[in-house]
Scaffold this active site. Structure first.
Site, short mmCIF file in Angstrom:
data_model
loop_
_atom_site.label_atom_id
_atom_site.label_comp_id
_atom_site.label_asym_id
_atom_site.label_seq_id
_atom_site.Cartn_x
_atom_site.Cartn_y
_atom_site.Cartn_z
N CYS A 76 0.68 -1.25 0.21
CA CYS A 76 -0.07 0.14 0.26
C CYS A 76 0.71 1.30 0.20
CB CYS A 76 -0.93 -0.52 1.79
SG CYS A 76 -2.07 -0.71 1.34
N GLU A 113 -7.73 1.06 2.96
CA GLU A 113 -7.46 2.19 4.64
C GLU A 113 -9.08 2.22 5.28
OE1 GLU A 113 -4.56 3.65 2.32
OE2 GLU A 113 -6.05 2.55 1.44
N ASP A 127 -11.60 -6.71 21.20
CA ASP A 127 -10.86 -6.64 22.94
C ASP A 127 -11.17 -6.79 24.21
OD1 ASP A 127 -8.08 -6.78 23.52
OD2 ASP A 127 -8.22 -4.29 23.89
#
Length: 157
Positions: A76, A113, A127
């Site tokens: 990228c 992105e 998480d």
């Protein structure tokens, strides 16, 4: 099907040369879902997750990820982003959907992105909630729409 341009004459990976491409306004929208126990969504809604405001942290994490894409995905390009917006929607049952929109005025698009922002937002939710729900499932991450550049407009059916 378009020719792949990420290989050199030795058939090895390379970063595509975008030197001669035109600067255009570009955007990409990505989405994904995280499925969890109903109790987990209730605790997120009520602000009762010990690590803090889950969606606020996930939003910042997604924005940070979009800005760091070229450091994580080898081929990228470093792209100056002009905007990153992230929205969350829950079904009041078991699923939170994230939608990310990334914009630039540059020579290459921002699909990765937008996808990385979506994935990182979802992983952050996981998480922050894993102590109470290790069975969460991240699913359906995909590009919804993109526009700008030579390849033009794409919309997921």
């Amino acid at each position: 099907m378009a020719e792949l341009t990420h290989f050199n004459n030795q058939n090895r990976a390379k970063m595509v040369d975008v030197t001669n491409k035109s600067i255009t306004s570009r955007f990409a929208i990505a989405t994904g879902k995280i499925k969890m126990q109903h109790e987990t969504i209730l605790r997120i809604q009520e602000g009762k997750i010990k690590k803090g405001d889950v969606l606020a942290v996930a939003q910042v994490a997604g924005i940070m990820a979009a800005k760091q894409t070229s450091q994580l995905i080898p081929m990228c390009h470093l792209i100056p982003l002009t905007g990153v917006d992230i929205h969350f929607e829950d079904d009041n049952s078991t699923t939170i959907t994230v939608t990310t929109k990334v914009k630039t005025k540059h020579v290459t698009g921002v699909e990765i992105e937008a996808l990385l922002a979506a994935q990182t937002s979802l992983l952050t939710i996981y998480d922050m909630c894993k102590a109470i729900d290790r069975g969460m499932i991240i699913t359906d991450v995909h590009l919804v729409e993109k526009d700008g550049g030579k390849s033009g407009h794409f919309k997921f059916d």
